[in-house]
Design an enzyme around this catalytic site. Structure first.
Site, PDB file in Angstrom:
ATOM      1  N   ASP A  72       0.823  -1.206   0.000  1.00 18.66           N
ATOM      2  CA  ASP A  72       0.000   0.000   0.000  1.00 18.66           C
ATOM      3  C   ASP A  72       0.861   1.262   0.000  1.00 18.66           C
ATOM      4  O   ASP A  72       0.544   2.241  -0.684  1.00 18.66           O
ATOM      5  CB  ASP A  72      -0.927   0.012   1.217  1.00 18.66           C
ATOM      6  CG  ASP A  72      -2.102  -0.938   1.056  1.00 18.66           C
ATOM      7  OD1 ASP A  72      -2.347  -1.369  -0.087  1.00 18.66           O
ATOM      8  OD2 ASP A  72      -2.756  -1.249   2.067  1.00 18.66           O
ATOM      9  N   ARG A  77       2.305   1.626  -3.435  1.00 22.16           N
ATOM     10  CA  ARG A  77       1.272   2.049  -4.373  1.00 22.16           C
ATOM     11  C   ARG A  77       0.975   3.543  -4.211  1.00 22.16           C
ATOM     12  O   ARG A  77       0.813   4.267  -5.201  1.00 22.16           O
ATOM     13  CB  ARG A  77       0.003   1.224  -4.138  1.00 22.16           C
ATOM     14  CG  ARG A  77      -1.064   1.404  -5.228  1.00 22.16           C
ATOM     15  CD  ARG A  77      -2.241   0.462  -5.017  1.00 22.16           C
ATOM     16  NE  ARG A  77      -1.828  -0.932  -5.109  1.00 22.16           N
ATOM     17  CZ  ARG A  77      -1.765  -1.768  -4.075  1.00 22.16           C
ATOM     18  NH1 ARG A  77      -2.075  -1.343  -2.851  1.00 22.16           N
ATOM     19  NH2 ARG A  77      -1.393  -3.014  -4.233  1.00 22.16           N
ATOM     20  N   CYS A  78       0.916   4.015  -2.995  1.00 24.31           N
ATOM     21  CA  CYS A  78       0.674   5.445  -2.756  1.00 24.31           C
ATOM     22  C   CYS A  78       1.812   6.293  -3.318  1.00 24.31           C
ATOM     23  O   CYS A  78       1.591   7.360  -3.904  1.00 24.31           O
ATOM     24  CB  CYS A  78       0.509   5.709  -1.258  1.00 24.31           C
ATOM     25  SG  CYS A  78      -1.052   5.132  -0.577  1.00 24.31           S
ATOM     26  N   GLY A  79       3.043   5.813  -3.132  1.00 28.42           N
ATOM     27  CA  GLY A  79       4.194   6.539  -3.659  1.00 28.42           C
ATOM     28  C   GLY A  79       4.171   6.613  -5.176  1.00 28.42           C
ATOM     29  O   GLY A  79       4.473   7.653  -5.770  1.00 28.42           O
TER      30      GLY A  79
END
Length: 464
Positions: free
Chosen positions: A387, A390-392
């Site tokens: 997660d 993915r956010c990065g």
């Protein structure tokens, strides 16, 4: 490079990632490293500040997009007199801006020609920069050059930016770019740039007091353009420089005054230092531009805005400015060549023009192969969760792509809008163009009377 840090990713290299041409960041960098621009400098440079502006702008924009190098072939090594390099010989100036002096040209690379060359230049394509008064552009054949008799350095900046754009698009596979003659008129973009009316009238007056809002891609292009104007005494010019942000590595790809050595320093202070070295007076404002911003009666009444967030731009007309010129650029592979300029007051309103983006804006291209490669590599070299990775990646993918030559074209029109106001010439409330087809424009005249109070001007000197 920290692959999950959006402040480190080269904004022009990001084109290769976002349109899916590169399967990894390494492949994107390899593609960009294959891009080389040649500049063939003929005679007549010492006699023309417009050609000198063309040369400096071509080198400074191209080194940020052609990562394989900018190779410059000189017929002579004269001393220059335009700002930033006054008194410096041409070879030194070119090398200081990242260009490489070469003795001959390579037929495999695109070539941009400046000035008079006796022999035919060679290259995968050959384009000649040309101008006459307020008109600037590129042509394929020497015989099609404009008169190049009435000097106007902004036209040289425009021609250079268009030439670099055409060569860049050509290398990225556009079959039309570089195989056409194209240009624009800064005096009246509705005119055919090759016709006599497009060259306009001599520029007699220059702005004395300006407020620059945003000092990134566009703001630094504004500063570059202002430096090229024929001021008799820059010490008589006052500039308010407003930006709260600091230079990051990614800014080098689009900022005309940015480089790696400046990372971490405040943008307003960097631009102030550079402009004051030329003699301008500057005032630094490191606050956000927002609904609380108000110009007082003693500060410049003309604002040049260059921020990409619509939220602060909605407040441009409530900040007590008498004249505002705002530019915006596209930020993805489909529209990064697009420019839109608005002027206020006019028949449009800033509060309605710059609406909130909402939730339906373009989705970051995280499904492209390079971002999937980011994810695989990040899992092996970091302790981050899926997660977090993915956010990065979403953060990186959501950042704009851009190229310095696009901002420079925009800057020539933003500054020209102010110059035309001072000349009591036609003004425009909206001007739009895409460098995919520069002669296809959107333009709407501004019928609203300008400021009742003189915003301040100084006479221009004669340009040679």
């Amino acid at each position: 490079m920290d692959m999950l840090n959006p402040d480190q990713l080269h904004r022009t290299t990001k084109l290769e990632i976002d349109d899916g041409r590169a399967r990894s960041i390494d492949e994107a960098q390899e593609i960009m490293a294959s891009y080389v621009l040649q500049i063939d400098v003929g005679s007549g440079i010492d006699e023309s500040e417009t050609r000198q502006a063309m040369l400096l702008t071509a080198v400074n924009t191209a080194v940020r997009a052609f990562l394989g190098g900018v190779h410059v072939c000189l017929r002579e090594n004269v001393h220059l007199k335009v700002a930033w390099v006054a008194g410096v010989d041409m070879a030194t100036a070119i090398e200081n801006y990242g260009g490489k002096i070469v003795k001959s040209l390579n037929c495999n690379f695109p070539t941009f020609v400046i000035g008079d060359v006796k022999e035919q230049s060679v290259g995968s394509l050959v384009l000649h920069g040309t101008w006459e008064g307020w008109s600037g552009g590129v042509v394929e054949k020497t015989k099609d050059r404009l008169g190049e008799s009435v000097e106007f350095p902004l036209a040289g900046m425009l021609a250079a930016s268009l030439g670099v754009s055409e060569a860049f698009q050509h290398l990225r596979g556009d079959v039309v770019a570089g195989r056409r003659s194209t240009g624009l008129s800064l005096w009246d973009p509705r005119c055919d740039w090759r016709d006599t009316p497009a060259s306009g009238e001599p520029c007699h007056y220059l702005p004395k007091r300006l407020w620059l809002i945003g000092l990134g891609h566009l703001g630094q292009a504004y500063a570059w353009a202002l430096s090229l104007l024929p001021y008799r005494n820059r010490a008589a010019v006052d500039l308010v420089l407003q930006d709260f942000d600091s230079i990051v590595k990614a800014n080098e790809s689009t900022g005309m005054l940015s480089d790696d050595s400046l990372v971490g320093q405040k943008k307003a202070r960097i631009v102030s230092t550079r402009l004051e070295a030329l003699g301008f007076n500057t005032i630094i404002n490191e606050r956000h531009f927002d609904s609380a911003t108000r110009r007082n009666i003693n500060e410049p009444s003309v604002a040049l805005a260059g921020v990409d967030d619509p939220a602060p731009r909605r407040h441009l007309e409530t900040a007590n400015f008498d004249l505002i010129v705002d530019a915006g650029l596209g930020g993805n592979p489909r529209n990064y060549l697009d420019i839109m300029i608005h002027s206020f007051p006019s028949g449009i309103e800033a509060s309605r023009t710059f609406r909130p983006r909402g939730t339906q804006h373009t989705r970051p291209p995280v499904d492209q192969p390079a971002y999937q490669d980011f994810h695989r590599r990040a899992k092996t070299i970091t302790d981050l969760t899926d997660d977090e990775i993915r956010c990065g990646i979403i953060d990186v993918a959501g950042r704009s792509v851009g190229a310095a030559f696009v901002g420079c074209v925009a800057a020539t029109f933003v500054i020209s809008e102010v110059l035309r106001f001072l000349a009591e010439a036609p003004r425009f409330e909206v001007f739009g163009v895409t460098l995919r087809n520069p002669e296809k424009i959107r333009v709407s005249p501004n019928t609203v009377k300008g400021p009742a109070i003189n915003p301040g001007f100084v006479p221009a000197r004669d340009v040679t």
